[in-house]
Design a protein around this motif. Sequence first.
Motif, PDB file in Angstrom:
ATOM      1  N   GLN A 218       0.641  -1.225   0.045  1.00 59.60           N
ATOM      2  CA  GLN A 218       0.412  -0.140   0.012  1.00 59.60           C
ATOM      3  C   GLN A 218       1.029   1.036  -0.631  1.00 59.60           C
ATOM      4  OE1 GLN A 218      -2.456   1.073   3.408  1.00 59.60           O
ATOM      5  NE2 GLN A 218      -4.145   2.391   2.356  1.00 59.60           N
ATOM      6  N   TYR A 219       2.218   1.039   0.506  1.00 58.52           N
ATOM      7  CA  TYR A 219       2.853   2.242   0.433  1.00 58.52           C
ATOM      8  C   TYR A 219       3.761   2.587  -0.429  1.00 58.52           C
ATOM      9  CZ  TYR A 219       2.354   2.338   6.193  1.00 58.52           C
ATOM     10  OH  TYR A 219       1.975   2.118   7.534  1.00 58.52           O
ATOM     11  N   ASP A 259      -3.149   2.118  12.679  1.00 59.12           N
ATOM     12  CA  ASP A 259      -2.954   2.136  11.172  1.00 59.12           C
ATOM     13  C   ASP A 259      -3.338   2.994  10.754  1.00 59.12           C
ATOM     14  OD1 ASP A 259      -2.861  -0.944  11.703  1.00 59.12           O
ATOM     15  OD2 ASP A 259      -4.875  -1.367  10.690  1.00 59.12           O
ATOM     16  N   TYR A 260      -3.706   3.883  10.595  1.00 54.12           N
ATOM     17  CA  TYR A 260      -4.086   5.113  10.019  1.00 54.12           C
ATOM     18  C   TYR A 260      -2.572   6.397  10.299  1.00 54.12           C
ATOM     19  CZ  TYR A 260      -8.796   3.782   7.786  1.00 54.12           C
ATOM     20  OH  TYR A 260      -9.202   3.607   6.841  1.00 54.12           O
ATOM     21  N   ALA A 261      -1.933   6.182  11.767  1.00 56.41           N
ATOM     22  CA  ALA A 261      -1.965   7.129  11.981  1.00 56.41           C
ATOM     23  C   ALA A 261       0.113   6.805  11.508  1.00 56.41           C
ATOM     24  CB  ALA A 261      -1.223   7.044  13.717  1.00 56.41           C
ATOM     25  N   ALA A 265       1.935   9.193   8.629  1.00 57.22           N
ATOM     26  CA  ALA A 265       3.425   8.988   8.800  1.00 57.22           C
ATOM     27  C   ALA A 265       4.164   8.314   7.427  1.00 57.22           C
ATOM     28  CB  ALA A 265       3.845   8.545   9.783  1.00 57.22           C
ATOM     29  N   ALA A 266       3.826   7.554   7.019  1.00 57.51           N
ATOM     30  CA  ALA A 266       4.660   5.958   5.934  1.00 57.51           C
ATOM     31  C   ALA A 266       5.057   7.479   4.958  1.00 57.51           C
ATOM     32  CB  ALA A 266       4.200   5.162   5.752  1.00 57.51           C
ATOM     33  N   ASN A 272      -2.204  12.749   1.354  1.00 51.46           N
ATOM     34  CA  ASN A 272      -2.569  11.388   1.908  1.00 51.46           C
ATOM     35  C   ASN A 272      -3.255  11.591   2.632  1.00 51.46           C
ATOM     36  OD1 ASN A 272      -2.018   8.469   2.640  1.00 51.46           O
ATOM     37  ND2 ASN A 272      -0.646   9.857   3.421  1.00 51.46           N
ATOM     38  N   GLY A 273      -4.635  10.921   2.417  1.00 47.02           N
ATOM     39  CA  GLY A 273      -5.693  11.070   4.260  1.00 47.02           C
ATOM     40  C   GLY A 273      -6.552  10.264   4.564  1.00 47.02           C
ATOM     41  N   ILE A 274      -7.877  10.124   4.683  1.00 47.70           N
ATOM     42  CA  ILE A 274      -8.147   8.882   5.700  1.00 47.70           C
ATOM     43  C   ILE A 274      -9.793   9.425   5.272  1.00 47.70           C
ATOM     44  CG2 ILE A 274      -8.810   8.435   8.133  1.00 47.70           C
ATOM     45  CD1 ILE A 274      -6.408   9.782   9.172  1.00 47.70           C
TER      46      ILE A 274
END
Length: 412
Positions: A218-219, A259-261, A265-266, A272-274
């Motif tokens: 994913q990253y 997971d979201y944090a 950070a990655a 890049n959001g939620i």
Amino acid sequence: MKQTWRWFGPKDCTLIEEIEQAGATGVVSGLHHVPNGEVWTRAEIEKRQAEIATRSDGTPSSLKWDVVESLPVSEDIKKQDGAWRAHLEAYKTSLENLAEAGIKTVCYNFMPILDWTRTDLAWRLDNTATCMRFDLIDFAAFDIFILDRADAASDFPAEVVEAATARHATMLDADKQALMANIVMGLPGANQELTFDDFKTLLGSYSDITSERLKSNQYTFLREVLPTAERLGMRLCCHPDDPPFSLLGLPRVMSTEQDYAELIAAVDSPANGITLCSGSLGVHPQNDLAGMMRRLGPHVHFLHLRNVQRESDMFPGSFYEAEHLGGSTDMVALIAAVLSEEKRRRAEGREDWNIPMRPDHGHEMIDDFKRPQQPGYPVTGRLRGLAELRGVIAALSSDFANLSTDARDNNA
């Protein structure tokens, strides 16, 4: 909050004018007929925009396409095999075409194979309305006995295996077929229909992919596509796992606040959001939705507001889709946190201060039983949900709500 409504296109049972009548001011949609991994062309995007802008009688509507849900991430990209690099290029081209059409918010997910999992799509409530439900015992019976997945029993507690064994013994062939159909249905309106054999083949293709590897993939996906999104001024927002725990031995990567944090950070980018889905995340008892909104709020680009009722303290466990203001999540506290984040964004001068939200899912009720429905997306049930959410927003936004306690007493 920008109040929106999900629409699956011309085959959707909801008419454009009914979305207007419900009070929504924007539409969330996708090109579900385009195969995963292929480019969303300008022609197809503009066609969907025109459909949203036109009522069934041909007159102009007041609506436009505000949020894409979803621009699918192919299984090849998730696994980094097959045509995954070509699919990445197609994804970037699709972002270019969406941006040219003025659409800047794109929801996606990174769940293997299925976009959600339920065992019952029309579970009867005490008031005779129906909703979607996940029954852990039914699911274990499917996984262990119907799917016959190797070592499936080891993924469940002994008491669940015992109960699933007893339940499977009472199932008729029709019960097994119905359960199988519900579980492999995936996302209503999605652009792929899985047969049972397709499902088993796809499941096998993930046999050597751990959660760590999927998260790394994913990253990599984000590092590839986010420069394009950032250049275009777009916002990508990842939807959480639904439900937020491993099923069928498949990895999960977006189930908790941590997971979201880690995601933010990655790959450090404003693009890049939620997608904060209170229903999916609310199944996990450790997820504090209002707290997540306060702590991760600057990165939240899209909201799914729905509620679930966890049926026990067991996790993973059974749950069902609750009323929007009922269930296991304090929806009033969550909305208060959203309004606080919007106020902060306005003060910063952010153009995206008005966060789009939609009333996610809903109970089938009243006239919903008289017309075809997408499972989870009934017209009347969502209308009720939106009305309830709008009421909370109005109450928390009122001048009276923002008065001090003494001032309220003086105005009473």
